[in-house]
Design a protein around this motif. Structure first.
Motif, short mmCIF file in Angstrom:
data_model
loop_
_atom_site.label_atom_id
_atom_site.label_comp_id
_atom_site.label_asym_id
_atom_site.label_seq_id
_atom_site.Cartn_x
_atom_site.Cartn_y
_atom_site.Cartn_z
N GLY A 194 8.12 -9.78 54.85
CA GLY A 194 9.04 -10.80 54.35
C GLY A 194 8.90 -12.11 55.09
N LEU A 195 8.71 -12.04 56.40
CA LEU A 195 8.51 -13.26 57.20
C LEU A 195 7.25 -13.99 56.76
N ILE A 196 6.18 -13.24 56.55
CA ILE A 196 4.92 -13.85 56.12
C ILE A 196 5.09 -14.50 54.75
N LEU A 197 5.78 -13.83 53.86
CA LEU A 197 6.01 -14.37 52.52
C LEU A 197 6.80 -15.67 52.57
N GLU A 198 7.86 -15.69 53.35
CA GLU A 198 8.80 -16.82 53.31
C GLU A 198 8.42 -17.98 54.22
N GLU A 199 7.81 -17.71 55.35
CA GLU A 199 7.66 -18.77 56.35
C GLU A 199 6.23 -19.19 56.67
N THR A 200 5.25 -18.31 56.48
CA THR A 200 3.89 -18.72 56.84
C THR A 200 3.34 -19.71 55.82
N HIS A 201 2.38 -20.51 56.25
CA HIS A 201 1.79 -21.51 55.36
C HIS A 201 0.28 -21.37 55.35
N THR A 202 -0.29 -21.25 54.15
CA THR A 202 -1.73 -21.07 53.99
C THR A 202 -2.35 -22.15 53.11
N CYS A 203 -1.59 -22.67 52.19
CA CYS A 203 -2.08 -23.60 51.15
C CYS A 203 -2.80 -24.81 51.74
N TYR A 204 -4.02 -25.07 51.27
CA TYR A 204 -4.79 -26.21 51.74
C TYR A 204 -4.14 -27.54 51.38
N ARG A 205 -3.34 -27.55 50.33
CA ARG A 205 -2.72 -28.80 49.89
C ARG A 205 -1.34 -29.03 50.52
N GLY A 206 -0.90 -28.12 51.34
CA GLY A 206 0.37 -28.30 52.03
C GLY A 206 1.58 -28.20 51.13
N ASP A 207 1.44 -27.53 50.00
CA ASP A 207 2.50 -27.46 49.00
C ASP A 207 3.46 -26.31 49.30
N ARG A 208 4.72 -26.64 49.53
CA ARG A 208 5.74 -25.60 49.70
C ARG A 208 6.85 -25.75 48.65
N SER A 209 6.52 -26.39 47.55
CA SER A 209 7.51 -26.58 46.49
C SER A 209 7.54 -25.42 45.51
N LEU A 210 6.47 -24.62 45.49
CA LEU A 210 6.36 -23.53 44.54
C LEU A 210 6.40 -22.18 45.25
#
Length: 239
Positions: A194-210
């Motif tokens: 759950g922590l990985i799902l909600e808080e980690t960031h992987t996206c190359y474009r830095g998008d956390r809107s979706l």
């Protein structure tokens, strides 16, 4: 020269705040008495990566008994000058595509080599000789500095250069992304997943809107695609 290692059961985790480094941090906390983390500001265009790492660290403490006591200091190193020299789609406004060299434009030349060298210098000062990184060659992204052969060569060079035995652990090296999700589940159960799902960031474009079933991201870049496919494969395997 006297060996400066004072904590044989201590490790320094290269920690970006992404899925792989979060899993590696949990792996290290499960094995070593003291664990510290290091992050690098290398001129990446999206500050969201550096923000995510602290949220992940803070929440990680409560996932398993004992992890709070084992998790030590965090260090951040400014390598923005290096990022400007090693320009890529992660440090400049460039399209994410395969470049003329045959490598993806998200490849930051020598990034892992630089990170490991700087981390080793910090570990030397902190009395540690174990580095932990999330490099992986199974889900190969075209990054030559993610191969175990590269890491082995770097390990030998650092060992010689610091005149002490240095070990670079890469627990994800031969795992698929689905197996990385599985390892996270084994280490920390639903809380870590759950922590990985909600808080980690992987996206190359830095998008956390979706918000997708596999976490946040644009859903279209190679990093999101790899993470999403791994999630779905793991979900299918676990029923």
């Amino acid at each position: 020269m006297k060996n400066p290692v004072s904590s044989p059961s201590a490790a320094l985790v290269l920690f970006s705040g992404g899925q792989d480094s979060a899993t590696c941090l949990a792996w290290a906390l499960d094995r070593f008495d003291r664990v510290e983390t290091v992050g690098f500001g290398y001129g990446q265009t999206h500050a969201v990566e550096m923000d995510a790492r602290m949220r992940v660290r803070d929440t990680m403490r409560a996932i398993r008994p004992g992890w709070k006591d084992r998790l030590g200091e965090d260090h951040v190193v400014d390598l923005s000058g290096y990022g400007a020299v090693a320009e890529s789609a992660l440090t400049a406004d460039r399209a994410i595509e395969i470049g003329e060299s045959g490598l993806p434009t998200t490849f930051v030349p020598g990034r892992n080599l630089v990170f490991l060298t700087v981390a080793a210098a910090l570990a030397w000062r902190r009395g540690m000789n174990i580095l932990v990184g999330g490099m992986c060659e199974t889900d190969y992204s075209g990054y030559p500095d993610c191969r175990r052969e590269t890491i082995d060569a770097q390990q030998r060079a650092i060992t010689l250069g610091l005149d002490m035995p240095v070990r670079i652990e890469t627990p994800l090296m031969h795992l698929s992304k689905a197996q990385t999700w599985s390892l996270a589940s084994e280490l920390g159960g639903a809380a870590l997943v759950g922590l990985i799902l909600e808080e980690t960031h992987t996206c190359y474009r830095g998008d956390r809107s979706l918000r997708h079933d596999w976490g946040y991201g644009c859903g279209a870049c190679p990093a999101c695609d790899l993470r999403a496919r791994g999630w779905r494969e793991w979900e299918a395997a676990t029923g």
